[in-house]
Structure formats: C-alpha cells, structure tokens
Design an enzyme around this catalytic site. Structure first.
Site, PDB file in Angstrom:
ATOM      1  NE  ARG A  94     -18.534  -4.934  30.579  1.00 54.51           N
ATOM      2  CZ  ARG A  94     -19.216  -5.172  31.497  1.00 54.51           C
ATOM      3  NH1 ARG A  94     -20.013  -6.229  31.335  1.00 54.51           N
ATOM      4  NH2 ARG A  94     -18.897  -4.678  32.863  1.00 54.51           N
ATOM      5  CG  ASP A 145     -18.779 -16.964   9.152  1.00 57.03           C
ATOM      6  OD1 ASP A 145     -19.249 -16.062   8.760  1.00 57.03           O
ATOM      7  OD2 ASP A 145     -17.313 -16.873   9.726  1.00 57.03           O
ATOM      8  CE  LYS A 178     -14.273  -9.730   6.966  1.00 56.33           C
ATOM      9  NZ  LYS A 178     -12.605  -9.038   7.035  1.00 56.33           N
ATOM     10  CE1 TYR A 220      -9.905 -14.010   8.112  1.00 59.84           C
ATOM     11  CE2 TYR A 220     -10.808 -14.177  10.359  1.00 59.84           C
ATOM     12  CZ  TYR A 220      -9.865 -13.488   9.388  1.00 59.84           C
ATOM     13  OH  TYR A 220      -9.079 -12.577   9.710  1.00 59.84           O
TER      14      TYR A 220
HETATM   15  C1  LIG Z   1     -15.793 -15.610   6.761  1.00 62.46           C
HETATM   16  C2  LIG Z   1     -15.345 -14.879   7.914  1.00 62.46           C
HETATM   17  N1  LIG Z   1     -15.715 -14.857   8.960  1.00 62.46           N
HETATM   18  C3  LIG Z   1     -15.236 -14.289  10.196  1.00 62.46           C
HETATM   19  C4  LIG Z   1     -14.261 -13.503   9.761  1.00 62.46           C
HETATM   20  C5  LIG Z   1     -13.499 -12.735  11.192  1.00 62.46           C
HETATM   21  O1  LIG Z   1     -14.107 -11.296  10.956  1.00 62.46           O
HETATM   22  P1  LIG Z   1     -13.303  -9.998  11.716  1.00 62.46           P
HETATM   23  O2  LIG Z   1     -12.079  -9.760  10.886  1.00 62.46           O
HETATM   24  O3  LIG Z   1     -14.294  -8.968  11.847  1.00 62.46           O
HETATM   25  O4  LIG Z   1     -13.101 -10.359  13.024  1.00 62.46           O
HETATM   26  C6  LIG Z   1     -13.763 -13.108   8.780  1.00 62.46           C
HETATM   27  C7  LIG Z   1     -12.671 -12.283   8.376  1.00 62.46           C
HETATM   28  O5  LIG Z   1     -12.213 -12.066   7.444  1.00 62.46           O
HETATM   29  C8  LIG Z   1     -14.239 -13.807   7.473  1.00 62.46           C
HETATM   30  O6  LIG Z   1     -13.824 -13.844   6.158  1.00 62.46           O
END
Ligand SMILES: Cc1ncc(COP(=O)(O)O)c(C=O)c1O
Length: 394
Positions: free
Chosen positions: A59, A184, A209, A112
C-alpha cells in the site's frame, strides 16, 4: 541511456519507467507481494523513518507499481507519479489531499459525471464549496475564482462536449489567486497534451482509458510537479488506501509501450470519421477538436499535438435517433468507457452523465441527443461504413 525526458514520446513510451532489475529481465518483473522483508530491526526502522532505501508494504510502495509511476511521470515531464485504484480514486486523492473545510473549488462544468457528484455530494458534506463553470471561457473562470479558491480543476477536452480550456491562461488565473491548477488529462494522454509543461501543478488520469488502452484494467494515476505536492499526495494515498495492485500496474505499463503509436492511429481514424459524420445527412452536428467548426479549434491546435480519438455528435431525431444508431451498429460496441483499441459508442445523457441533474447537464451542453464515440484503431473505412448503415436506419 541519456536522461529519458530528452527522448521523443515514441521512444519514451517504450522505455519510460524501465530500469535494470536484479536479474536484468528486459521486462520488469511483477512483485506480487503485499509485504517486504527487513534485513534486521534497524533496517526496518530506517525504512519507516524514511532514511533507508527499499519497500515496506505494497500500500505504501512496490517496485512494479513504481515502474509505472515513473513511466507516467517521465511521459508527462513531471516530478513523481502515484498509481491509484481507479481514475476516481486519483481524483478523490487530489481533493482529499489539498482541500479543507471552507475551501472553494472552480471546476469545469463538462467533466466526467462522477467528478461533479464527488464534489457536489461527498466534499459538500465537509463544507467545501464548488462552482461549475465553462472553463473554455477564460473570463468566466476569472470571475468564478474567489479568495478561498484552492483548486481550479479542469478537464480538457471536457467530457463529453470536448470543449477546450486554455491551460496557460488557466494556470495564470489559478496562480494569481494562490490556487492549484489540476488537470484531468485522460482524453489526451501525455502524448497529445502535457499540462505540467503549460503551468499545471498536478495532472491526473484514468489509466482505464488511453494509457492502458486495452479495456482490461481499471486504474488511475496522479503526477505532481514538485516534491512538496508529491509528499502531501503520497501521505493521503497511503492513509486512504486506494492503491493499484502490482498485476494491474504491470498491464498498464505494458499498454504504455504502444501509447504513442496508438494515439497516432486514434487521431487519424477520428479525423476521418469526424469529417465523414460532418457531411452525413442524418447528422445534425459534430463536435471534434480537429474540425474548424470546433469553437476552440485554435487553442486545441496550440496546446494539443493531435485532435484525440473522441467525437461527440448529435443525430437527427434527437434521443430516438441516437437510440436507432446505437442499436444498429455492428462493428462499434455499445458500451461506456473510452480509449481502448476497440471503438465504443454511448449516450452520455442516459449513461455516463445520467448521475448529473438534467438542468446541470443541459447547462453544460450535454444535450439529450448527444452520442459519444471513442474511436479505436480498427480500419477507418470499415468504421465509417458501420456508422453509415446505422445512421441510414434513422
Ligand atoms: C475524463 C475521465 N476522468 C476520470 C474518469 C474516472 O475514471 P475511472 O473509471 O478509472 O475511475 C473517467 C471515466 O470514464 C473519465 O472519462
């Protein structure tokens, strides 16, 4: 090998995070262990005090996970990385690390869906205030920032409207107000955009992704631009515990080796498909950073090395028209998520962004009929043929 940060992204994708190991294995081994042995009591104490070099407990760190963290940090031209159990775990870790009661966050309105809800529900419980703004509008961002703003949180291109925020201007706005710029970078990956080089303090990814690229791992990653931020983040992650497992870290690191090559094909295919959709009689509107019609086309060109693999489009016939397309595609897969080698199609209003109140969704231009396409690396002509036959069923 010279300092890896001096190589091109193509070379870096293959070599980032790879160091010589005990048996000189070309591919770093998977340390599938929860804990590490100390040579003696003094060794253990030195590791806990931070003086000694080595590992204690997975961890808190693990060589397989560190290799991935180093790879991502090198590709983003950042200081150090932290791998998390999911993109949401990465987002939560950043907010938990830097926010306290009474702080304010300015957040892109097109993010998101669960990011919106995380701020609006979980962090609201701890009296954190949030303003959702169109971060493509630099004046709106400036007006939203207040004395207690601690974080300017930007997703660019935004999910799913693909609106683009000018990162250099956003960094200046944040720093003029002693706030952090957190980006992000999931939609671009470091191959198409390097926010830390444009002034951001912290970058994060859903590894699920493009970074992994094969739709077989859920993971997240944070990259800090300084040791101070890294330490705060590491302490938070150690305590909250949302870490990635060694096996998943290995898989994502393997995926990164083809990241530069994959991003090139995602961009080429998406450009072809966006141009095809743009002239299709059954399509009302196409939003894609590689089309001149994109409202922030120039900013995208300036800060992104390619338009990306994501396309949003509105078909004639609104939500019903969208359903016809999604129910009739044969090669594109009807599924949420994005950034994998396979093309995925989905409907944000009823799927990824259903968690957002409709009013908030419409303000963020996520209309009922919007369809989102994550373009894969299949043959572009075969993808357009599939979309064409499905659109013609409307
Ligand atoms: C732009 C973006 N940020 C964060 C996330 C969250 O990621 P996770 O599904 O791996 O928790 C997503 C999920 O689709 C996303 O499209």
């Amino acid at each position: 090998m010279k300092d890896k940060k001096q190589y091109t992204d193509e070379t870096m994708s293959v070599h980032a995070g790879i160091e010589d190991n005990e048996h000189l294995a070309v591919v770093p081994p998977i340390y599938q262990t929860s804990t590490f042995k100390f040579n003696n009591a003094d060794h253990g104490a030195s590791l806990f005090s931070g003086q000694g070099d080595g590992y204690i407990y997975t961890r808190m760190g693990n060589p397989t996970i560190k290799a991935l963290e180093d790879a991502a940090a090198q590709l983003e031209r950042g200081h150090k990385g932290l791998a998390c159990a999911s993109g949401m775990a990465a987002i939560h870790t950043v907010f938990a690390a830097f926010l306290q009661q009474g702080d304010h966050v300015v957040c892109s309105e097109a993010v998101y869906g669960p990011t919106t809800t995380l701020l609006d529900s979980v962090f609201k419980k701890f009296a954190v205030e949030v303003s959702f703004v169109d971060t493509a509008d630099t004046d709106a961002v400036k007006s939203a920032v207040k004395e207690n703003t601690k974080i300017l949180y930007v997703e660019t291109p935004g999910n799913p409207t693909l609106c683009i925020a000018d990162l250099q201007t956003a960094a200046k706005t944040a720093h003029d107000n002693n706030a952090l710029l957190v980006v992000d970078n999931t939609f671009c990956s470091p191959i198409l955009q390097k926010p830390l080089t444009l002034g951001a303090d912290i970058v994060l990814h859903s590894l699920t992704k493009f970074m992994n690229g094969h739709a077989d791992v859920v993971g997240g990653l944070i990259i800090a631009n300084s040791e101070d931020y890294y330490k705060v983040l590491r302490k938070t992650l150690n305590l909250t515990g949302g870490v990635l497992g060694p096996q998943d870290a290995f898989l994502v690191h393997r995926g990164i080796k083809t990241l530069a090559m994959r991003m090139k094909i995602h961009c080429q295919n998406a450009q072809k498909i966006a141009e095809f959709l743009d002239q299709h009689p059954k399509v009302e509107k196409v939003i894609f950073p590689g089309l001149f019609s994109h409202p922030q086309y120039e900013i995208g060109k300036k800060q992104m090395a390619g338009p990306g693999g994501m396309i949003s489009f509105e078909v004639k016939g609104g939500i019903e028209g969208g359903k016809v397309v999604m129910n009739n595609v044969k090669l594109c897969t009807l599924a949420v998520s994005l950034g994998g080698v396979e093309t995925l199609i989905q409907h944000p209003a009823s799927m990824t962004h259903a968690i957002m109140p409709r009013e908030h969704r419409l303000e963020a231009h996520i209309t009922d009929g919007l369809v989102r396409l994550s373009v894969g690396i299949e043959d572009a002509d075969e993808l357009t043929a599939d979309l064409d036959q499905a659109l013609n069923k409307i």
